[in-house]
Write an enzyme that holds these catalytic residues in place. Sequence first.
Site, PDB file in Angstrom:
ATOM      1  N   ASN A  28       1.697  -4.894   8.353  1.00  0.00           N
ATOM      2  CA  ASN A  28       0.513  -5.498   8.610  1.00  0.00           C
ATOM      3  C   ASN A  28       0.353  -6.682   9.498  1.00  0.00           C
ATOM      4  O   ASN A  28      -0.476  -7.007  10.152  1.00  0.00           O
ATOM      5  CB  ASN A  28      -0.369  -5.550   7.484  1.00  0.00           C
ATOM      6  N   ALA A  37      -9.553   3.884   4.296  1.00  0.00           N
ATOM      7  CA  ALA A  37     -10.232   4.355   5.326  1.00  0.00           C
ATOM      8  C   ALA A  37     -10.595   3.003   6.266  1.00  0.00           C
ATOM      9  O   ALA A  37     -10.853   3.199   7.457  1.00  0.00           O
ATOM     10  CB  ALA A  37     -11.487   4.695   4.450  1.00  0.00           C
ATOM     11  N   HIS A  38     -10.662   1.957   5.606  1.00  0.00           N
ATOM     12  CA  HIS A  38     -11.327   0.615   6.351  1.00  0.00           C
ATOM     13  C   HIS A  38     -10.305   0.029   7.496  1.00  0.00           C
ATOM     14  O   HIS A  38     -10.615  -0.797   8.060  1.00  0.00           O
ATOM     15  CB  HIS A  38     -11.688  -0.448   5.426  1.00  0.00           C
ATOM     16  N   CYS A  90      -5.276 -12.030   5.172  1.00  0.00           N
ATOM     17  CA  CYS A  90      -6.328 -10.902   5.084  1.00  0.00           C
ATOM     18  C   CYS A  90      -6.369 -10.244   3.615  1.00  0.00           C
ATOM     19  O   CYS A  90      -7.492  -9.780   3.352  1.00  0.00           O
ATOM     20  CB  CYS A  90      -5.775  -9.475   5.731  1.00  0.00           C
TER      21      CYS A  90
HETATM   22  N1  PLP Z   1      -0.945  -1.901   2.464  1.00  0.00           N
HETATM   23  C1  PLP Z   1      -1.089  -2.388   3.470  1.00  0.00           C
HETATM   24  C2  PLP Z   1       0.243  -2.369   4.617  1.00  0.00           C
HETATM   25  C3  PLP Z   1      -2.368  -3.201   3.853  1.00  0.00           C
HETATM   26  O1  PLP Z   1      -2.257  -3.845   5.150  1.00  0.00           O
HETATM   27  C4  PLP Z   1      -3.410  -3.182   2.945  1.00  0.00           C
HETATM   28  C5  PLP Z   1      -4.540  -4.193   3.189  1.00  0.00           C
HETATM   29  O2  PLP Z   1      -4.516  -5.054   3.820  1.00  0.00           O
HETATM   30  C6  PLP Z   1      -3.424  -2.452   1.737  1.00  0.00           C
HETATM   31  C7  PLP Z   1      -1.821  -2.023   1.545  1.00  0.00           C
HETATM   32  C8  PLP Z   1      -4.184  -2.648   0.708  1.00  0.00           C
HETATM   33  O3  PLP Z   1      -5.342  -1.599   1.251  1.00  0.00           O
HETATM   34  P1  PLP Z   1      -6.846  -1.750   0.354  1.00  0.00           P
HETATM   35  O4  PLP Z   1      -7.633  -2.608   1.135  1.00  0.00           O
HETATM   36  O5  PLP Z   1      -7.379  -0.170   0.666  1.00  0.00           O
HETATM   37  O6  PLP Z   1      -6.536  -1.853  -0.951  1.00  0.00           O
END
Ligand code: PLP
Length: 371
Positions: A149, A198-199, A321
């Site tokens: 990410n 989804a987001h 984030c």
């Molecule tokens: N895994 C990764 C690589 C992410 O970037 C994120 C959110 O930033 C998540 C998991 C967590 O996702 P959620 O926001 O649906 O809990």
Amino acid sequence: MLYFDYNATTPLAPEVKTLLKEAIDWDLKNPSSVHQEGRKARKTLEEAREGMAALFGCDPQGIIFTSGATESHNHLFETIWKNRPRDRDKIIISVIEHTSVTQPLEALKLKGAKIVEIPVDSRGVLDGDAYCAALDEHTLLVSMMLANNETGMILPIPELSKSAYKMGVKFHADAVCAVGKIPLSMRNLNADYVTLSAHKFYGPKGMGALLMGPDIDISPFILGGSQEGGRRSGTENLLGILGMAWALEFALRDLDQENARLLHLRKKLKEGLQKIADVVFHESDQNLVGTVNVAFPGHDGQNLLVRLDLEGVCASYGSACHSGTLEVSKVLLAMGYPAEEARSSIRISFGRMTTEEDVARLLEVFKKVLD
Ligand code: PLP
């Protein structure tokens, strides 16, 4: 406003917004009710599941709808640990995993789990020797992200899972950052479990899924009314599910064409930044095109981010984030970048709604801020 923080969350797709507004008027009832209104809601729900299953090339029954990747990860780790064979207590991850993976695993450590973190170098290459050495008959699970990410670096999941299967080890891929950005199916990923949110692909927040390959099952984590085939209780978030299914279609439409467009924007952005300052890009040969992680040596990334914000630019620094705070990137540190370089780095991420004009305006803002 110039939004360049797609890896934190994507804007809701305009057509998903329109469809959701219509769906509110359908006033769908409880899919578990046996009356005709309930059956209508159930049909709508199952059609959304089937649509997603077709796009991922998996069995509709291999999809469990959840509130997002964090819940999916907690579900997976807790239940796989609870049902483990007595002689398997090791879980292997990479050093660049998201906190929704590392934190539930920290909790499992207290119950006796051995967590092994495999190094990743500054080019995003996982240490294959350390990985193979760690895989043994005591390994319960491997959990690796498909795309990071913070940097957008892509890990070779199909190769990694192949080695895991040779040792009878289950494999989970956190595909949160990759879904809707690179073509993927359960078959070509070759993972037992895949998680998504989804987001991150133009859908609603608080909606995700846990996908499972053929012959794979999972025991329930949230107990109650036995929805989702008894594997995830709680009345289904029907609007969220519909929004996610529609968003997936939107995100995957003309993907090659869209990635070519984003590659062009990436090129413009990188060339533009190189003209403005001495920059260092943190990227690998296999990188998401819409993620640019860049260091501005001699500058403070936090300061830069605040100044960009004052100019109407949304970007990101380190792990902002998810924590809501500005912390230096643990991912860059884990990849061996010096602390000073990590502190001078920011993440610029973009996608479907980003135009060439947005990139040109962003470069103007950078020039002003850096001057
Ligand atoms: N895994 C990764 C690589 C992410 O970037 C994120 C959110 O930033 C998540 C998991 C967590 O996702 P959620 O926001 O649906 O809990």
